[in-house]
Motif scaffolding. Structure first.
Motif, mmCIF file in Angstrom:
data_model
loop_
_atom_site.group_PDB
_atom_site.id
_atom_site.type_symbol
_atom_site.label_atom_id
_atom_site.label_comp_id
_atom_site.label_asym_id
_atom_site.label_seq_id
_atom_site.Cartn_x
_atom_site.Cartn_y
_atom_site.Cartn_z
ATOM 1 N N VAL A 127 0.847 -1.192 0.000
ATOM 2 C CA VAL A 127 0.000 0.000 0.000
ATOM 3 C C VAL A 127 0.886 1.247 0.000
ATOM 4 O O VAL A 127 1.903 1.274 0.714
ATOM 5 N N PRO A 128 0.565 2.282 -0.769
ATOM 6 C CA PRO A 128 1.361 3.526 -0.729
ATOM 7 C C PRO A 128 1.456 4.064 0.697
ATOM 8 O O PRO A 128 0.503 3.950 1.485
ATOM 9 N N LYS A 129 2.576 4.665 1.016
ATOM 10 C CA LYS A 129 2.788 5.149 2.373
ATOM 11 C C LYS A 129 1.863 6.320 2.690
ATOM 12 O O LYS A 129 1.361 7.008 1.800
ATOM 13 N N PHE A 130 1.663 6.527 3.984
ATOM 14 C CA PHE A 130 0.717 7.545 4.447
ATOM 15 C C PHE A 130 1.451 8.811 4.884
ATOM 16 O O PHE A 130 2.549 8.761 5.444
ATOM 17 N N ASP A 131 0.791 9.949 4.649
ATOM 18 C CA ASP A 131 1.332 11.240 5.074
ATOM 19 C C ASP A 131 0.978 11.536 6.525
ATOM 20 O O ASP A 131 1.705 12.264 7.210
ATOM 21 N N TYR A 132 -0.152 10.967 6.966
ATOM 22 C CA TYR A 132 -0.596 11.147 8.349
ATOM 23 C C TYR A 132 -1.121 9.822 8.890
ATOM 24 O O TYR A 132 -1.753 9.049 8.158
ATOM 25 N N VAL A 133 -0.877 9.603 10.175
ATOM 26 C CA VAL A 133 -1.565 8.557 10.920
ATOM 27 C C VAL A 133 -2.193 9.246 12.121
ATOM 28 O O VAL A 133 -1.541 10.070 12.781
ATOM 29 N N VAL A 134 -3.461 8.968 12.387
ATOM 30 C CA VAL A 134 -4.149 9.598 13.514
ATOM 31 C C VAL A 134 -4.801 8.524 14.383
ATOM 32 O O VAL A 134 -5.238 7.485 13.883
ATOM 33 N N SER A 135 -4.837 8.788 15.680
ATOM 34 C CA SER A 135 -5.480 7.844 16.598
ATOM 35 C C SER A 135 -5.997 8.601 17.805
ATOM 36 O O SER A 135 -5.384 9.575 18.256
ATOM 37 N N CYS A 136 -7.120 8.154 18.320
ATOM 38 C CA CYS A 136 -7.723 8.772 19.505
ATOM 39 C C CYS A 136 -7.988 7.694 20.545
ATOM 40 O O CYS A 136 -8.814 6.801 20.335
#
Length: 286
Positions: free
Chosen positions: A78-87
């Protein structure tokens, strides 16, 4: 973006690739407003089974990526991500160091990881002890799947109350907890043993305060186990129980002593601040 956490997460370019971890029914970003993908360690069917007694799960967003081994393995094509977010997700990770090493591998260079965590002093984890680097390092080096003592800690000492306003008051809190903690010891041991035998524990494997997390990552940097640079840090607002931070992916942190020393100095300066003066304050670095 969810309005209740917009004060913690700022400046996300929603046109870039975003991975959100553990969204369940309250994603930070909706598909209609961002190029976001959802990941969880459980499939949609598994989530429905676990939360079958909670009506809200019927509104859970469909999971795009089910992570069974590691993020790097599951998303290798999968193409890499610019952001990862978690709550309120990081505290559920039984192997904290592995997670922070793993998640960096799926991100672009300089990609930003935003995380919101519960401050254990102001939620049902109030009576538990913060996770130390020594503990996280032991789990990392022995390759333990989780810490049995944290399982016991979670079962035995989570409080009935989860209202941050009450915990900020701190009036006779210990007495109130002791009198309301009616868990029978035999039941605690039975539940503990069932987890050790393979039952699921959907609880907090780690607990933090803002400063305990900063100090934990300080030692991770010293041990060359932290491929990140701090971009921002938001301390727990008064009468709330969430703190937050953002990290920039930086593999060079694992091998560049000068860069590591700069990060250590940033953290040390924050640790030296009076926390009462930091409530709700956001610190940002270039």
């Amino acid at each position: 973006m969810r309005s209740d956490i917009s004060k913690f997460i700022k400046g996300v370019d929603t046109k870039k690739r975003i991975l959100e971890i553990g969204p369940l029914d309250t994603p930070i970003f909706k598909k209609s407003e961002a190029d976001v993908y959802y990941a969880d360690v459980r499939s949609d069917a598994e989530l429905l089974e676990i939360y079958k007694h909670e009506p809200r799960v019927l509104n859970a967003v469909p999971i795009d990526f089910v992570i069974k081994e590691s993020y790097a393995a599951a998303l290798k094509d999968v193409p890499k991500f610019d952001y990862v977010v978690s709550c309120h997700v990081l505290e559920h990770m039984p192997r904290l160091i592995e997670f922070l090493l793993d998640i960096q591998k799926i991100m672009t260079d300089g990609g930003i990881f935003w995380a919101l965590l519960p401050d254990h002093r102001y939620c049902f984890d109030h009576f538990r002890q913060p996770t130390s680097f020594a503990e996280a390092w032991y789990i990392h080096t022995t390759k333990m799947p989780y810490a049995p003592w944290r399982v016991m800690d979670h079962i035995l000492d989570t409080a009935r109350c989860n209202n941050p306003v009450e915990f900020w008051k701190d009036d006779n809190l210990a007495v109130a907890h002791l009198l309301s903690n009616d868990r029978q010891w035999n039941a605690v041991v039975t539940r503990y043993q069932s987890v050790l035998d393979g039952s699921d524990l959907d609880g907090h494997h780690s607990v933090f305060t803002p400063k305990s997390f900063l100090y934990l990552t300080y030692n991770m940097i010293r041990a060359r186990l932290f491929p990140w640079r701090y971009k921002s840090f938001c301390f727990t607002p008064y009468k709330e129980f969430t703190f937050a931070f953002s990290l920039a992916a930086c593999p060079a942190m694992l091998s560049d002593p000068e860069m590591a020393q700069y990060e250590l100095a940033k953290i040390a300066a924050l640790l030296d601040e009076d926390e009462k003066m930091l409530n709700g304050k956001t610190i940002q670095w270039i």
